[in-house]
Design an enzyme around this catalytic site. Sequence first.
Site, mmCIF file in Angstrom:
data_model
loop_
_atom_site.group_PDB
_atom_site.id
_atom_site.type_symbol
_atom_site.label_atom_id
_atom_site.label_comp_id
_atom_site.label_asym_id
_atom_site.label_seq_id
_atom_site.Cartn_x
_atom_site.Cartn_y
_atom_site.Cartn_z
ATOM 1 N N GLU A 92 0.861 -1.122 -0.091
ATOM 2 C CA GLU A 92 -0.194 0.002 -0.080
ATOM 3 C C GLU A 92 0.954 1.200 0.068
ATOM 4 O OE1 GLU A 92 -4.248 -1.369 2.329
ATOM 5 O OE2 GLU A 92 -2.626 0.138 3.410
ATOM 6 N N CYS A 93 0.642 2.246 -1.151
ATOM 7 C CA CYS A 93 1.165 3.382 -0.992
ATOM 8 C C CYS A 93 2.894 3.297 -1.068
ATOM 9 C CB CYS A 93 0.688 4.393 -0.061
ATOM 10 S SG CYS A 93 1.023 6.026 -0.619
ATOM 11 N N ALA A 94 3.402 3.384 0.131
ATOM 12 C CA ALA A 94 4.986 3.504 0.299
ATOM 13 C C ALA A 94 5.402 2.076 0.031
ATOM 14 C CB ALA A 94 5.124 3.569 2.029
#
EC number: 6.3.5.9
Length: 824
Positions: A338-340
């Site tokens: 997720e994201c990072a």
Amino acid sequence: MRLPRIVVAAPASGHGKTTVATGLMAALRRAGHRVSGHKIGPDYIDPGYHRLATGRPGRNLDPHLVGEDLLVPLLLHGAATPEPADVAVVEGVMGLHDGAIGGEGFASTAHVARVLDAPVLLVVDISAASRTVGAVVHGLATFEPGVRIAGVVLNKAGSERHVAEVRAAVARTGIPVLGVLGRDDGIVAPARHLGLVPVDERTDAAAATALLAQRIAAGVDLDAVLRIARSAPDLAGPAWDPATALGTAPVIGHRPVVAVAGGRAFTFRYTETDELLRAAGLEPVVFDPLADDLPDGAQGLYLGGGFPEVHARELAARADLTAGLRAAVGAGLPTVAECAGMLYLCRTLDGAPMVGALPADAVMTPRLTLRYSTAVTAADGVHGPAGGRSTGHEFHRTVVTPAAGVTPAWRFADRVEGFAIDPAGTGLATVHASYLHTHWAGNPSMAAGVAESVRAAAPVRRPARRPAPVRTTVAEPDLHHHGDADAAPGLLDLAVNVRGPAPDWLQDVLRGALDDLAAYPRTDEATAAIAARHGRDPAQVLPTAGGAEAFTLLARTLAPRHTVVVHPQFTEPEAALRAAGHRVDRVLLRPEDGFRLHPAAVPATADLVMIGNPTNPTGALHPRAVLEQLITPGRLLVVDEAFLDAVPGEPESLSGQDLPGVVVVRSLTKTWGIAGLRAGYLLGPAELVARLRAQQPPWSVSSPAAAAMVACCTPRALAEADAMAEQAQEWRADLAARLAALGLPVAGTPRAPFVLLDTGRPAAHDRPDRVREMLRDNGIAVRRGDTFPGLGPGWIRVAVRAPEVMVPFLDALARIVREGRKAG
């Protein structure tokens, strides 16, 4: 269910919600209450501060992410776990009535406060207004029915006249002012491009939280806050339960490991994620990509959010880990990013090489993306079948450019986004990576899908070239040997790790303490100073006659069944344990592995584990996240931080955290040049500290030692210590470069004011210890290494001094190396 509770809100962002909410949590805890901390909205950073303030997990309450019907159950669950709380403090989001755009206040602080039936404490920044504050409070209190503002805290106040004017205006609303805080930037957390700096990246977080607790306790009427919290009516319905949410029975037997990214670069994930994974029969194991390997035997990978862009160069330097992750993900390891986590899996991030498991590159941009979203799974994969609907949020300043033809992870109403890829050709997308952050309590089918995928996956085994340390038996060294035995008058002393004489101001303090020698010594002032310095309760502090007394007290007080000491390290802890009659096993860290700690090498049966950080004599600094993996129920972990004040910023310290089953031992003798005075202290659970205090000889800490403890905890002393640590770091780098030029590289990656050398190989003579003896013949004393378990006679420890002081040592060593090579 009875749960006193209060919501902390504000007219807008920037008024001080986090300051007041976190400070209230910390102040109430210090007053003896069990406090449960909660955050309205999707934010990950504020709950980290709540965790530090309360000593228990921070939790989020967001109706978009989990649904309105789960707000009360999740509040009750958080307030009951790990033990029932006395009061819940809930920090709001943005302005009181600000919620999802176009949602008429949905997911706002006011919305959640109504659902929780909780009174509101309003924090107002009054630095740029006076009488108008009354109008603001009146408007917020009457704007929407069902929201009860029960008190106001005035923040960033100026003069007494200013405060009086504001008080009079607020009094017209009938809402009491419960506190006033001045304009004090010293209690404001630092921020950067996505908000506050996460607590795990701040070495001063514990001290800042302790200061904040003091300021809130002094400026806010805590009794009035508690009365308001207790006025909240009982809540109906059961607490949320992860197993019930999944609809599964308790799992017995093998629990496949899911590697969960943590550490400074990956600080974002919801507490309930780990709880759902465990309820689904998996075992989440946190590893720090900045320092650790992928846990051995992992069958799944969860890469949450965080700030890889801040640590991109450090992440890129772990080429061994990124190569291993690329191979594991490519072989079909079930992976959620997720994201990072998605940025980390890309080929590059701002030009720095990352894992390379995704056909994409990421770059930072000035544009902020911040929004709630509803998405549909685009392909069958690790989360479950295509078509599953999920709610989430996005929060980033990066852009990812994928290669053409990639299957997206999500379909939104207006776009597609992310990656659903099947690199091993399994028929399912084993990698699900995107910008969307999801809260699995609102989407429990995700956890169930991940569990099914993980159980079907093959475990990833650590390569044989990076073996973990093993417990073994070695020839018994002299545990009572000390560096002062290697030094002698007339020799250049590089054997003892004590700085030169104490600074003049500290000597003045010690001389002043001599006036009180007719009175029996007291340590209450020293205890208070140490507690404030580390943000601990005074009941958790025990001043001692140096670290040696602390180890002796522990050895005589405890009755462990299985004791383990991690070596090489300072030998006094093991010597004290053996003198008290305890059997000690050793875990030896390997020089070829940089003396890195692998928690799996410590036997699960060990109920007392002792380790140095940074270790003496290796100088290795173990990441806090790695040490925390040694914390298990029924075990006491003792961490010797004697040299941590010689490391700039004191990173990876556990001293400021009230962790269950953790004792930290600190020493003042090395940095401040007062070895002859014996001054140190122990930090740990109050119950254990009380037991140790009962075993401590009366007045074992002298009046001068107690005075030194107070003086060395002042802001001036801490700043001076950090400056000396920075200087020692420069000196160590210079020394290491010169040693490398001689063909004698220092072992590992030392962070302490000494280096460890293996002189038995490149400078070989007739005996492994000949180099040490020849240095002594040249007027130089170094610490012999064979008295440390795990090291042989060819090892020496060398204290770091100013470059000009080291010249005779380097010149003599160069001659010895040349002679050895000629003889060879």
